[in-house]
Enzyme design. Structure first.
Site, PDB file in Angstrom:
ATOM      1  N   GLY A  67      18.227 -35.007 -43.998  1.00 32.08           N
ATOM      2  CA  GLY A  67      17.577 -36.006 -42.890  1.00 32.08           C
ATOM      3  C   GLY A  67      16.635 -36.866 -43.550  1.00 32.08           C
ATOM      4  NE  ARG A 121      17.219 -26.768 -48.330  1.00 31.02           N
ATOM      5  CZ  ARG A 121      17.304 -27.232 -47.189  1.00 31.02           C
ATOM      6  NH1 ARG A 121      17.154 -26.167 -46.226  1.00 31.02           N
ATOM      7  NH2 ARG A 121      18.245 -28.007 -46.457  1.00 31.02           N
ATOM      8  N   GLY A 137      22.721 -31.140 -46.910  1.00 27.68           N
ATOM      9  CA  GLY A 137      22.901 -29.464 -47.048  1.00 27.68           C
ATOM     10  C   GLY A 137      24.409 -29.470 -47.656  1.00 27.68           C
ATOM     11  CE  LYS A 188      29.968 -33.158 -32.649  1.00 26.09           C
ATOM     12  NZ  LYS A 188      29.198 -32.740 -31.531  1.00 26.09           N
TER      13      LYS A 188
HETATM   14  P1  AMP Z   1      27.223 -32.885 -41.240  1.00 27.00           P
HETATM   15  O1  AMP Z   1      26.308 -31.397 -40.947  1.00 27.00           O
HETATM   16  O2  AMP Z   1      27.276 -33.482 -40.286  1.00 27.00           O
HETATM   17  O3  AMP Z   1      27.132 -33.382 -42.606  1.00 27.00           O
HETATM   18  O4  AMP Z   1      28.654 -31.967 -41.055  1.00 27.00           O
HETATM   19  C1  AMP Z   1      29.092 -30.975 -41.947  1.00 27.00           C
HETATM   20  C2  AMP Z   1      30.242 -30.268 -41.445  1.00 27.00           C
HETATM   21  O5  AMP Z   1      31.377 -31.143 -41.123  1.00 27.00           O
HETATM   22  C3  AMP Z   1      30.833 -29.335 -42.415  1.00 27.00           C
HETATM   23  O6  AMP Z   1      30.506 -27.976 -41.789  1.00 27.00           O
HETATM   24  C4  AMP Z   1      32.358 -29.474 -42.211  1.00 27.00           C
HETATM   25  O7  AMP Z   1      33.283 -28.367 -41.971  1.00 27.00           O
HETATM   26  C5  AMP Z   1      32.422 -30.409 -41.114  1.00 27.00           C
HETATM   27  N1  AMP Z   1      33.621 -31.432 -41.268  1.00 27.00           N
HETATM   28  C6  AMP Z   1      33.838 -32.086 -42.073  1.00 27.00           C
HETATM   29  N2  AMP Z   1      35.394 -32.715 -41.867  1.00 27.00           N
HETATM   30  C7  AMP Z   1      35.607 -31.963 -40.751  1.00 27.00           C
HETATM   31  C8  AMP Z   1      36.683 -32.440 -39.818  1.00 27.00           C
HETATM   32  N3  AMP Z   1      37.667 -33.336 -40.313  1.00 27.00           N
HETATM   33  N4  AMP Z   1      36.995 -31.755 -38.633  1.00 27.00           N
HETATM   34  C9  AMP Z   1      35.976 -30.896 -38.317  1.00 27.00           C
HETATM   35  N5  AMP Z   1      34.735 -30.693 -38.962  1.00 27.00           N
HETATM   36  C10 AMP Z   1      34.594 -31.333 -40.162  1.00 27.00           C
END
Ligand code: AMP
Length: 397
Positions: free
Chosen positions: A378, A36, A355, A199
């Site tokens: 975002g 960044r 990120g 999520k």
């Molecule tokens: P986000 O910020 O929603 O893009 O989520 C990113 C995070 O999702 C990363 O830190 C990953 O470790 C986590 N992640 C990806 N796949 C999985 C999974 N199968 N189970 C749990 N966490 C996950």
């Protein structure tokens, strides 16, 4: 009226630049990813080389009540000095006497870095008095913080009204807006979106809003299990949001009606605990044993996703395919990153945002092999949803 960074005469001007220096610091206050800061250097160079001086405003982390050592921007001083070759002044508070005095004495070619804006609650509240105190420090306002452009904060939006004739985007903002417009308004088909990450809850809006824009939607990461489970699959201990089953099914139905192909993984790498050195094996995505959890997509899924990506002319990627921070569960994310790079090499336009996807692209050394790496996840996704970003509107208005 909005001005243009390339045309504006900065000589002798003090330019207040809102940057996104929200970089990760380790326990020893060392910057672990400088992306960044590096991205903002051309903007700063343009002002400094033209004989202006720069006053930097940023946030870092999410401080709760006032100043917190671990969120201090002073740990960025030496790296910033190194990257710009400029003399860096630092104000312990982003407003007040000291900041005013430092700004007054600032000479052309010098940089004044202000302490974390979010040490004042007024920043995120979009407080006008606070914005006016920041405004008093400079002659020109420039927003180059795309990562916070979707927030109507004091430094990202409200402050612009104090500079009706002297406000503009920095290069990052300019490029971000142009690259997203290229994906949405000048779309070459097929258009494939790859969505992963933890999520569904954080991304369901985006998925639904992409349905009338994309041809293919590839799902991975933790969020895939909410879909799989809602469809009746057995996902063991995998990450699942029960309350979103209905929503997930509704999304799948919506996609069908709109002719969008949604791809869900068919196989997954499972683990017996959430650790890099957990036991691992390959599993059918619908048949995960009770005490196991899926932490990455499997080889069969990778093959299918690779093919779809390879046939795409426009690609948007947000969110890792697995827990790529752990090397044993990084294969899926790495393979997808490589597929996106390969498709780009063949002429596709690829936009990477968020990120974690950015971290992945950097980790595998593919930054220069994709079309554009967005610094604001975002903000990028909200812009793609068609929402007006306060940081963009405030400059354009
Ligand atoms: P986000 O910020 O929603 O893009 O989520 C990113 C995070 O999702 C990363 O830190 C990953 O470790 C986590 N992640 C990806 N796949 C999985 C999974 N199968 N189970 C749990 N966490 C996950």
């Amino acid at each position: 009226m909005m001005k243009n960074i390339d045309a504006y005469p900065f000589k002798g001007k003090k330019v207040l630049v809102r940057v996104d220096f929200n970089v990760p610091l380790d326990d020893n206050f060392r910057i672990t990813d400088t992306t960044r800061i590096d991205a903002a250097i051309p903007t700063l160079r343009r002002i400094l080389d033209d004989g202006g001086s720069v006053i930097l405003m940023s946030h870092l982390g999410r401080p709760k009540e006032g100043p917190e050592e671990k969120f201090s921007l002073k740990y960025l001083i030496s790296y910033l000095g190194e990257k710009t070759g400029a003399r860096i002044m630092f104000a312990d508070d982003c407003i007040g006497e000291q900041a005013l005095a430092l700004s007054k004495n600032l000479r052309p070619g010098e940089i004044l870095l202000l302490e974390n804006l979010r040490f004042h609650k007024a920043e995120t509240k979009g407080d006008e008095t606070f914005a006016s105190k920041l405004a008093a420090l400079g002659d020109v306002y420039m927003n180059d913080a795309f990562g916070t452009a979707h927030r109507a904060h004091a430094s990202t939006a409200v402050i612009a009204k104090f500079f009706p004739e002297d406000k503009m985007f920095g290069y990052i903002m300019e490029n971000e807006v142009a690259s997203i417009d290229k994906v949405l308004k000048d779309t070459k088909r097929p258009f494939t979106a790859i969505l992963g990450g933890a999520k569904v809850s954080g991304k369901i809006e985006i998925i639904n809003n992409l349905l009338d824009k994309v041809d293919n939607l590839l799902i991975g990461g933790g969020m895939m299990f909410t879909f799989i489970h809602a469809l009746g699959g057995h996902v063991g201990q995998s990450m699942v949001e029960d309350e979103l089953f209905e929503v997930a099914l509704h999304t799948l139905e919506g996609a069908k009606q709109m002719g969008v192909k949604i791809y869900l993984p068919t196989d997954t790498i499972i683990a017996d605990r959430f650790e890099n050195d957990a036991h691992r094996k390959l599993s059918d995505v619908n048949d995960i044993p009770d005490n196991w959890m899926g932490l990455d997509i499997g080889p069969e899924t990778i093959k299918v996703y690779n093919k779809v990506i390879g046939e795409s002319a426009t690609i948007l990627w947000n969110g890792p395919m697995g827990v790529f921070e752990m090397d044993n569960f990084a294969e899926g994310t790495k393979a997808i990153a490589e597929a996106v790079a390969a498709a780009t090499g063949k002429g596709a336009y690829s936009l990477i945002g968020g990120g974690d996807s950015v971290a992945a692209i950097n980790k595998y050394g593919l930054k220069d092999k994709v079309s554009y790496v967005s610094t604001g996840g975002g903000a990028m996704l909200e812009y793609i949803e068609g929402k007006e970003l306060p940081g963009v509107v405030a400059i354009k208005a």
